[in-house]
Design an enzyme around this catalytic site. Structure first.
Site, PDB file in Angstrom:
ATOM      1  N   HIS A 305     -31.668  63.004  31.357  1.00 19.86           N
ATOM      2  CA  HIS A 305     -30.421  63.565  31.200  1.00 19.86           C
ATOM      3  C   HIS A 305     -29.333  62.596  31.825  1.00 19.86           C
ATOM      4  CE1 HIS A 305     -26.762  66.099  30.921  1.00 19.86           C
ATOM      5  NE2 HIS A 305     -27.567  66.877  29.904  1.00 19.86           N
ATOM      6  N   ASP A 362     -33.655  70.786  25.940  1.00 20.05           N
ATOM      7  CA  ASP A 362     -34.513  70.896  24.681  1.00 20.05           C
ATOM      8  C   ASP A 362     -35.824  71.008  24.847  1.00 20.05           C
ATOM      9  OD1 ASP A 362     -32.066  70.683  23.149  1.00 20.05           O
ATOM     10  OD2 ASP A 362     -31.876  68.499  23.735  1.00 20.05           O
TER      11      ASP A 362
HETATM   12  N1  CMC Z   1     -38.718  58.871  28.215  1.00 22.05           N
HETATM   13  C1  CMC Z   1     -38.869  57.644  28.954  1.00 22.05           C
HETATM   14  N2  CMC Z   1     -38.044  56.921  29.765  1.00 22.05           N
HETATM   15  C2  CMC Z   1     -36.917  57.518  29.564  1.00 22.05           C
HETATM   16  C3  CMC Z   1     -36.417  58.635  29.135  1.00 22.05           C
HETATM   17  C4  CMC Z   1     -37.356  59.562  28.466  1.00 22.05           C
HETATM   18  N3  CMC Z   1     -37.292  60.516  27.875  1.00 22.05           N
HETATM   19  N4  CMC Z   1     -35.118  58.932  29.546  1.00 22.05           N
HETATM   20  C5  CMC Z   1     -34.690  57.829  30.265  1.00 22.05           C
HETATM   21  N5  CMC Z   1     -35.643  56.995  30.406  1.00 22.05           N
HETATM   22  C6  CMC Z   1     -35.759  55.657  31.189  1.00 22.05           C
HETATM   23  C7  CMC Z   1     -34.878  54.699  30.431  1.00 22.05           C
HETATM   24  O1  CMC Z   1     -35.671  53.720  29.505  1.00 22.05           O
HETATM   25  C8  CMC Z   1     -34.081  53.780  31.303  1.00 22.05           C
HETATM   26  O2  CMC Z   1     -35.120  52.928  32.026  1.00 22.05           O
HETATM   27  P1  CMC Z   1     -34.628  51.470  32.506  1.00 22.05           P
HETATM   28  O3  CMC Z   1     -33.666  51.846  33.662  1.00 22.05           O
HETATM   29  O4  CMC Z   1     -35.940  51.164  32.839  1.00 22.05           O
HETATM   30  O5  CMC Z   1     -33.800  50.804  31.404  1.00 22.05           O
HETATM   31  C9  CMC Z   1     -33.662  54.937  32.430  1.00 22.05           C
HETATM   32  O6  CMC Z   1     -34.822  55.972  32.273  1.00 22.05           O
HETATM   33  C10 CMC Z   1     -32.294  55.460  32.322  1.00 22.05           C
HETATM   34  O7  CMC Z   1     -32.275  55.859  30.963  1.00 22.05           O
HETATM   35  P2  CMC Z   1     -30.990  55.759  30.112  1.00 22.05           P
HETATM   36  O8  CMC Z   1     -31.201  55.829  28.534  1.00 22.05           O
HETATM   37  O9  CMC Z   1     -30.197  54.724  30.562  1.00 22.05           O
HETATM   38  O10 CMC Z   1     -30.273  57.145  30.604  1.00 22.05           O
HETATM   39  P3  CMC Z   1     -29.037  57.703  29.704  1.00 22.05           P
HETATM   40  O11 CMC Z   1     -28.332  58.420  30.822  1.00 22.05           O
HETATM   41  O12 CMC Z   1     -28.177  56.703  28.803  1.00 22.05           O
HETATM   42  O13 CMC Z   1     -29.662  58.691  28.736  1.00 22.05           O
HETATM   43  C11 CMC Z   1     -30.715  60.351  27.515  1.00 22.05           C
HETATM   44  C12 CMC Z   1     -29.941  60.021  28.687  1.00 22.05           C
HETATM   45  C13 CMC Z   1     -30.945  62.041  27.534  1.00 22.05           C
HETATM   46  C14 CMC Z   1     -30.279  60.053  26.305  1.00 22.05           C
HETATM   47  C15 CMC Z   1     -32.183  59.744  27.822  1.00 22.05           C
HETATM   48  O14 CMC Z   1     -32.930  60.291  28.993  1.00 22.05           O
HETATM   49  C16 CMC Z   1     -33.279  60.088  26.623  1.00 22.05           C
HETATM   50  O15 CMC Z   1     -33.296  59.631  25.539  1.00 22.05           O
HETATM   51  N6  CMC Z   1     -33.911  61.278  26.580  1.00 22.05           N
HETATM   52  C17 CMC Z   1     -34.857  61.885  25.446  1.00 22.05           C
HETATM   53  C18 CMC Z   1     -33.863  62.421  24.360  1.00 22.05           C
HETATM   54  C19 CMC Z   1     -33.521  63.921  25.278  1.00 22.05           C
HETATM   55  O16 CMC Z   1     -34.469  64.614  25.372  1.00 22.05           O
HETATM   56  N7  CMC Z   1     -32.139  64.118  24.582  1.00 22.05           N
HETATM   57  C20 CMC Z   1     -31.583  65.421  25.298  1.00 22.05           C
HETATM   58  C21 CMC Z   1     -30.825  65.382  26.390  1.00 22.05           C
HETATM   59  S1  CMC Z   1     -30.309  66.941  26.885  1.00 22.05           S
HETATM   60  C22 CMC Z   1     -29.508  68.092  25.835  1.00 22.05           C
HETATM   61  C23 CMC Z   1     -28.302  67.201  25.103  1.00 22.05           C
HETATM   62  O17 CMC Z   1     -27.351  67.176  25.947  1.00 22.05           O
HETATM   63  O18 CMC Z   1     -28.033  66.995  24.072  1.00 22.05           O
END
Ligand code: CMC
Length: 428
Positions: A305, A362
């Site tokens: 998140h 989720d």
């Molecule tokens: N699986 C594997 N690696 C992950 C995941 C994951 N689910 N989420 C983040 N990471 C890694 C990502 O690759 C990155 O690694 P690095 O620093 O080495 O590049 C690091 O963690 C930080 O991730 P980010 O994408 O920069 O973080 P963000 O804050 O931009 O993204 C997120 C948040 C929710 C989009 C992401 O965690 C994700 O894609 N999760 C899976 C989709 C998901 O479950 N979404 C629902 C969110 S909660 C409900 C809502 O609010 O809609």
């Protein structure tokens, strides 16, 4: 007043520090461009506060979520979705009279315009319900030109009632159309969740007996999704609303923003992922390794998140509701077993621990929806029904803000420098 100093070349400027009631601080850079000619860069708005808001507080480090100051755990335990909607939109818990009036208004706006039903014939039967819902919600602006003035309190009020009341009907109709069954009219003597389940699963020749376990669980799920401050869809609703665009159009845009797999579409993706793991023999480590592999775009859906760097408090509540629903309904769900094991493995893995990736809202919600027989592509729609009061509250707060400004980010241009137009015959 505390200030921060910014020094650039020989010039130093003072920037005011804003402090919220829970101690979070932000540097006010609104004078920056005027005094330095520079803007700030913050892709994804990771550090950027776009507004001051009195609706929802969340502390991602400590896993705290408050609606109008009240902890989500207490609201989930004691409130209902409609009462929570009132709380978010009007800023306080309603007294009995206020609640009765609000509920009555919602229950008497549940039908959609008969002509709006014709839209459903135009959509292909396999249309994604999020696209259908957003389109029909946007089209409400064509049916209700009497309530589009964003500066007219009565117009806003009636739009609020119409949106909360009609979205379940719009959503259930999209499902009925996809399976070739007739639309079931709303029944205003049923409560909000019972009515939605009735429109989803009754047929003209047979009434669907709604289980109280299911309707209670649905109510809690809607409460947990009701607001989450400046997330992607809410920021979309605010941005669209900042052009003084009406509530129907602003919320319609929010539904589209929610649809994406990184936001509200994740609940659908979680079940699809669990199903793939299960069908492939349950090799959890393979998917953990894929999620960790930088060269593989796969992510563990339902994990991580932007704000929570600790357990998402909503996911703890949902996990309990999930156990409760499956136990009470006597359902054995193999995907829940996969989910529990996946969580256990991930939370012992250095990669997930180091990046503070925990199950989010989720991760378990889809398992409950599945137990309710809600089709997978409707999962994000349930998120939208739940998020409606949050979108409305945030849109309303923006319109009432004395410092109201149209949203208009800046950019750093990286395209070609000024270039002359080349006539066709001289182009290579
Ligand atoms: N699986 C594997 N690696 C992950 C995941 C994951 N689910 N989420 C983040 N990471 C890694 C990502 O690759 C990155 O690694 P690095 O620093 O080495 O590049 C690091 O963690 C930080 O991730 P980010 O994408 O920069 O973080 P963000 O804050 O931009 O993204 C997120 C948040 C929710 C989009 C992401 O965690 C994700 O894609 N999760 C899976 C989709 C998901 O479950 N979404 C629902 C969110 S909660 C409900 C809502 O609010 O809609």
């Amino acid at each position: 007043m505390e200030t921060a100093k910014l020094t650039w070349k020989e010039k130093t400027i003072d920037l005011q520090i804003e402090e919220g009631v829970m101690g979070e601080k932000g540097i006010d850079i609104s004078t920056l461009r005027k005094s330095t000619g520079m803007i700030t860069m913050d892709p994804g708005f990771v550090n950027t506060g776009a507004c001051k808001s009195a609706i929802t507080y969340l502390n991602g480090e400590e896993g705290i979520l408050l609606y109008r100051g009240i902890p989500i755990e207490q609201i989930a335990e004691n409130s209902t979705f409609l009462e929570t909607s009132y709380l978010l939109i009007y800023g306080k818990l309603p007294n009995q009279k206020e609640f009765d009036e609000f509920e009555d208004n919602i229950y008497h706006h549940t039908m959609i315009h008969e002509s709006a039903k014709a839209f459903y014939d135009g959509f292909p039967t396999n249309a994604h319900p999020m696209a259908v819902c957003s389109a029909v919600v946007g089209a409400m602006a064509t049916f209700y030109p009497d309530s589009l003035d964003v500066r007219n309190e009565r117009h806003v009020e009636i739009s609020i009632h119409r949106l909360i009341a009609k979205l379940p009907t719009i959503a259930a109709y999209s499902y009925k159309k996809s399976i070739g069954q007739p639309f079931i009219y709303p029944c205003n003597t049923l409560d909000y969740c019972n009515n939605f389940l009735h429109m989803m699963f009754s047929v003209p020749c047979e009434q669907y007996p709604v289980s109280p376990v299911i309707s209670k669980a649905l109510d809690v799920l809607l409460i947990l999704h009701a607001d989450h401050e400046q997330n992607c869809s809410t920021s979309t609703v605010r941005l669209v609303g900042s052009s003084m665009c009406n509530l129907f159009a602003s919320v319609s845009a929010g539904i589209y923003a929610l649809w994406g797999p990184l936001h509200g579409g994740a609940n659908q993706q979680v079940i699809e992922m669990l199903r793939t793991i299960y069908d492939g023999g349950g090799d959890l480590q393979k998917y953990i390794d894929k999620a960790k592999d930088k060269n593989d775009p796969f992510r563990l859906m339902g994990f991580g998140h932007r704000v929570y760097k600790n357990f998402d408090p909503r996911s703890r509540i949902i996990k309990k509701v999930c156990d409760d629903v499956l136990n009470k309904l006597g359902i054995h769900e193999p995907l829940l077993e996969i989910a529990l094991k996946l969580e256990e493995v991930a939370l012992k893995d250095e990669y997930f621990l180091e990046k503070k990736l925990y199950p989010n809202v989720d991760f378990y919600s889809g398992i409950i929806y599945k137990a309710m027989n809600i089709p997978i592509n409707m999962f994000p729609v349930l998120f939208a029904i739940g998020r409606m009061p949050g979108w409305i509250a945030q849109w309303k707060e923006l319109q009432e803000d004395k410092g109201f400004k149209i949203g208009r980010p800046r950019q750093i241009y990286v395209g070609p420098p000024k270039t002359d137009y080349t006539p066709m015959e001289e182009r290579k």
